[in-house]
Design an enzyme around this catalytic site. Structure first.
Site, short mmCIF file in Angstrom:
data_model
loop_
_atom_site.label_atom_id
_atom_site.label_comp_id
_atom_site.label_asym_id
_atom_site.label_seq_id
_atom_site.Cartn_x
_atom_site.Cartn_y
_atom_site.Cartn_z
N VAL A 1 5.90 -17.70 2.26
CA VAL A 1 6.60 -18.51 3.26
C VAL A 1 7.18 -19.80 2.67
O VAL A 1 8.08 -20.40 3.23
CB VAL A 1 5.70 -18.88 4.46
CG1 VAL A 1 5.41 -17.66 5.28
CG2 VAL A 1 4.42 -19.54 3.99
N ARG B 1 -11.47 1.39 -4.65
CA ARG B 1 -12.71 0.77 -4.15
C ARG B 1 -13.72 1.82 -3.75
O ARG B 1 -14.92 1.67 -3.96
CB ARG B 1 -12.41 -0.11 -2.92
CG ARG B 1 -12.14 -1.56 -3.22
CD ARG B 1 -13.36 -2.32 -3.65
NE ARG B 1 -13.05 -3.63 -4.20
CZ ARG B 1 -13.86 -4.32 -4.98
NH1 ARG B 1 -15.04 -3.84 -5.32
NH2 ARG B 1 -13.50 -5.51 -5.45
N LYS B 2 -13.22 2.90 -3.17
CA LYS B 2 -14.10 3.97 -2.70
C LYS B 2 -14.81 4.63 -3.86
O LYS B 2 -16.01 4.94 -3.80
CB LYS B 2 -13.27 5.00 -1.91
CG LYS B 2 -14.08 6.12 -1.30
CD LYS B 2 -14.97 5.61 -0.19
CE LYS B 2 -15.62 6.77 0.55
NZ LYS B 2 -16.70 6.30 1.44
N PRO C 1 2.83 -19.34 -1.75
CA PRO C 1 2.86 -18.31 -0.70
C PRO C 1 4.30 -17.96 -0.34
O PRO C 1 5.20 -18.80 -0.46
CB PRO C 1 2.17 -18.97 0.50
CG PRO C 1 1.82 -20.34 0.10
CD PRO C 1 2.31 -20.61 -1.28
N ARG D 1 13.82 2.30 -1.92
CA ARG D 1 13.08 3.47 -2.40
C ARG D 1 13.03 3.55 -3.92
O ARG D 1 12.00 3.92 -4.51
CB ARG D 1 13.78 4.71 -1.84
CG ARG D 1 13.42 6.05 -2.46
CD ARG D 1 14.33 7.13 -1.88
NE ARG D 1 14.26 8.40 -2.55
CZ ARG D 1 13.41 9.39 -2.23
NH1 ARG D 1 12.54 9.22 -1.26
NH2 ARG D 1 13.43 10.53 -2.89
N ASP E 1 24.11 12.72 -8.78
CA ASP E 1 24.59 11.99 -9.95
C ASP E 1 25.33 10.72 -9.56
O ASP E 1 25.96 10.07 -10.40
CB ASP E 1 25.48 12.88 -10.81
CG ASP E 1 26.72 13.36 -10.05
OD1 ASP E 1 27.51 14.13 -10.61
OD2 ASP E 1 26.89 12.95 -8.87
N SER F 1 28.55 0.49 -12.07
CA SER F 1 28.37 0.66 -10.63
C SER F 1 27.72 -0.58 -10.05
O SER F 1 26.90 -1.23 -10.70
CB SER F 1 27.49 1.88 -10.35
OG SER F 1 27.17 1.95 -8.97
N HIS G 1 7.80 5.65 -4.82
CA HIS G 1 8.86 5.25 -3.89
C HIS G 1 8.37 4.02 -3.14
O HIS G 1 7.44 4.11 -2.34
CB HIS G 1 9.19 6.38 -2.91
CG HIS G 1 9.91 7.53 -3.57
ND1 HIS G 1 9.68 8.85 -3.23
CD2 HIS G 1 10.87 7.55 -4.54
CE1 HIS G 1 10.46 9.63 -3.97
NE2 HIS G 1 11.18 8.86 -4.77
N PHE H 1 -11.19 5.20 -14.68
CA PHE H 1 -12.59 5.40 -14.27
C PHE H 1 -13.20 6.39 -15.24
O PHE H 1 -12.76 7.54 -15.31
CB PHE H 1 -12.68 5.96 -12.84
CG PHE H 1 -12.03 5.08 -11.80
CD1 PHE H 1 -10.67 5.16 -11.55
CD2 PHE H 1 -12.79 4.18 -11.07
CE1 PHE H 1 -10.07 4.36 -10.59
CE2 PHE H 1 -12.20 3.37 -10.10
CZ PHE H 1 -10.83 3.46 -9.86
#
Lengths: 245, 388
Positions: free
Chosen positions: B71, B163-164, B69, B206, B237, B215, B148, B130
């Site tokens: 934690v 699920r729906k 987990p 993001r 850029d 860089s 993102h 599906f």
């Protein structure tokens, strides 16, 4: 909205950023309403002068529904004209609102908030409001409210025709006692700028006493690039007089 | 209600005695001798770390998979290092992948989990397919989410939608008829590296997590990396920018995987990309203010979809082409889709309009997913009735 040559279709602005709307609601007392839904925006562009935006929006009380008394309206209605001059920050704002709570009530609620803040344990040492899952502890709500108020001043100061800000998260908080009874509140927020999608950390220091104008000092970080020297944006905001409340 | 509880409820009871957190990891631990086995047992049996052995010890030199987990991550790492135990992190962001697996297992005649590629940090990219019919290349729709990583309502809405679909198939005439005519491909986590990063290091990340030579800044904006006016307006850029387009189109493997799959399939009619926030429903173009040839039809469909969406809780969406509704953006997914023959290309910017922004509270997940579902169905019904 981005500057477009006149020959192309005029850009449609986004619903007015909550920061501007929130600022619009402030006079010398604390906000008790948060901008709710935004309705139509109409605008005129005069490239020589800048840009005017007419905004209509409704407001809702921060108070949870369960605490609202019988007959206490939830929604107020505001209309505002925001004038940007040549992409300079700090647009001029002229606003009228109806159905907001009356002054006496506002003062009572300000004082309640003030007392809540004074009662908080000091130093506060709080990290992240809301937490990463969007949750705000009810106990921490007054801190959020005050932080949001200060942040909206900063955002208003920085907003231009092309830069729109939102408050993403409050990331650290410190509250200091002062010799007088003011709330002295020092904190860091992350602002989200829409057109660049950048997250901008800002350090904000505000001093507040109910009924007195808010004093805000701030320091926001410029985008860090290895190639350029880092810059900062600093300022202090004292609210200008708002008309027609 | 917390996000953790919500996802736990969604997922059901596989390993669910404890509350599940985003950011759980599976550690693959190498044990080479009896001494190491006893050290590992010591770790696993300690109560407070709450470890779960997935694949247990049988012989030496076989790795043991242990679910850790979030934690307990630091504690476990320290222990393993101090004891000289070799380990590697096997899978991360388990919840959504696990749930995708469950859905496919529960409805094998309708759904398959398909691997379409991998991320920069070598995480699998999984879609759910599906399909009710045999036959190669039935007309298809692509539902993209989580490109993102900080826009968590996107991934959450996608998995709820999965699920729906399975629970409503053969109960709801609309989705049933849609699936009779076309396949749906759902990619809930289009940017898995970014997603894990938002759970473990930086909630507001993001971009992808690819390295940029020369860089110190990491990642490119995967929604500026598609081959549609690449490196044009509304992209940067500068590798440090949140809208850095990357060194070249499809440089991000996460984007390339989708492009390759869709092009190989060759029969996609619809592409929907889920983002947050702002409550907007947009169609091409982002890279230019020029009008898309099908703008009129797309606008009509989008308005119908926004109306259906609003009918659930009153949530208002603005509709229009990307460039003038939000801002210019080149190299975007739906522009690429549209310019490659996928007519019905839409972007949703989900709730809210800035009050919570990316940090939408958990109690808004289901309402958001439910209203979005109506919008999606409106679009899918139009596609079904207007296949070309």
């Amino acid at each position: 909205f981005s500057p477009f040559p006149l020959s192309s279709p005029l850009p449609r602005p986004l619903s007015q950023p909550p920061a501007l709307s929130a600022f619009i609601l402030h006079n010398s007392s604390l906000q008790h309403h948060s901008p709710h839904s935004n309705s139509a925006s109409v605008f005129q562009i005069n490239p020589k002068e800048g840009c005017k935006v007419d905004v209509v929006f409704s407001t809702e009380r921060y108070k949870p529904e369960s605490l609202l008394q019988e007959g206490e309206g939830r929604l107020g209605k505001c209309s505002a004209r925001v004038v940007f001059k040549n992409q300079k920050p700090r647009p001029a704002i002229n606003v009228t609102c109806t159905r907001l709570i009356e002054k006496k009530k506002r003062q009572q609620e300000d004082y309640l908030l003030y007392k809540q803040m004074k009662q908080l344990k000091n130093p506060l040492e709080i990290v992240s409001i809301p937490d990463n899952h969007g949750h705000i502890d009810p106990y921490l709500r007054p801190i959020w409210d005050l932080a949001f108020l200060g942040s909206s001043y900063v955002m208003w100061e920085m907003t231009t025709q092309v830069s729109h800000y939102y408050l993403a998260q409050l990331t650290s908080v410190r509250q200091w006692k002062t010799n007088d009874d003011t709330i002295d509140f020092d904190y860091t927020v992350l602002l989200h700028e829409l057109s660049t999608q950048e997250i901008i950390p800002c350090h904000i220091h505000l001093v507040w006493y109910p009924g007195k104008p808010l004093k805000v000092k701030y320091h926001c970080q410029e985008l860090q690039t290895p190639e350029e020297a880092s810059g900062t944006e600093e300022g202090s905001a004292v609210p200008t007089e708002l008309s027609n409340f | 209600m917390r996000w953790t509880l919500f996802i736990g409820a969604l997922i059901g009871s596989s390993i669910c005695d404890r509350e599940k957190f985003f950011g759980d990891q599976v550690f693959r631990i190498n044990v080479r001798n009896g001494d190491e086995i006893s050290k590992l047992s010591q770790l696993v049996n300690s109560n407070n770390l709450k470890l779960d052995v997935w694949k247990s010890l049988s012989t030496f030199n076989r790795p043991v998979d242990v679910l850790v987990p979030s934690v307990s991550l630091q504690a476990v790492k320290s222990f393993l290092r101090s004891q000289g135990l070799e380990y590697a992190v096997a899978i991360e962001d388990l919840q959504i992948y696990h749930e995708m697996d469950n859905i496919a297992a529960d409805f094998p005649d309708l759904v398959r989990r398909v691997k379409i590629g991998h991320s920069f940090e070598n995480r699998p990219m999984y879609v759910l397919k599906f399909s009710t019919g045999e036959g190669a290349r039935r007309p298809a729709m692509w539902l993209n989410a989580g490109i993102h990583s900080r826009e968590w309502i996107s991934q959450a809405t996608a998995i709820w939608t999965a699920r729906k679909i399975v629970s409503d198939y053969q109960r709801d005439p609309a989705i049933t008829s849609i699936l009779e005519k076309m396949d749906i491909f759902l990619l809930p986590v289009a940017n898995p590296d970014g997603y894990v990063y938002t759970q473990t290091q930086n909630r507001l990340w993001r971009k992808t997590r690819s390295l940029n030579p020369g860089s110190s800044c990491v990642g490119a904006d995967p929604n500026r990396n598609w081959n549609a006016s690449f490196a044009g307006k509304g992209a940067s850029d500068n590798p440090c920018s949140e809208v850095y387009h990357g060194p070249h189109a499809n440089s991000e493997v996460e984007v390339k995987s989708v492009v390759d799959f869709i092009q190989k399939h060759g029969n996609f009619k619809c592409f929907v990309d889920l983002h947050s926030y702002s409550q907007l429903l947009m169609y091409p173009y982002g890279y230019s203010a020029k009008k898309a040839p099908d703008a009129k039809e797309l606008d009509k469909v989008a308005r119908r979809a926004a109306k259906a969406l609003a009918s659930v809780s009153g949530t208002e969406y603005q509709v229009g082409p990307t460039c003038t509704t939000v801002y210019p953006a080149s190299g975007s997914s739906i522009d690429w889709a549209y310019d490659n023959g996928i007519k019905f290309a839409f972007t949703f910017e989900l709730r809210d309009t800035g009050t919570y922004g990316f940090l939408l509270p958990a109690n808004q997940i289901i309402p958001t997913a439910e209203e979005t579902w109506l919008g999606l169905k409106t679009i899918m019904e139009h596609v079904r009735d207007n296949l070309y």
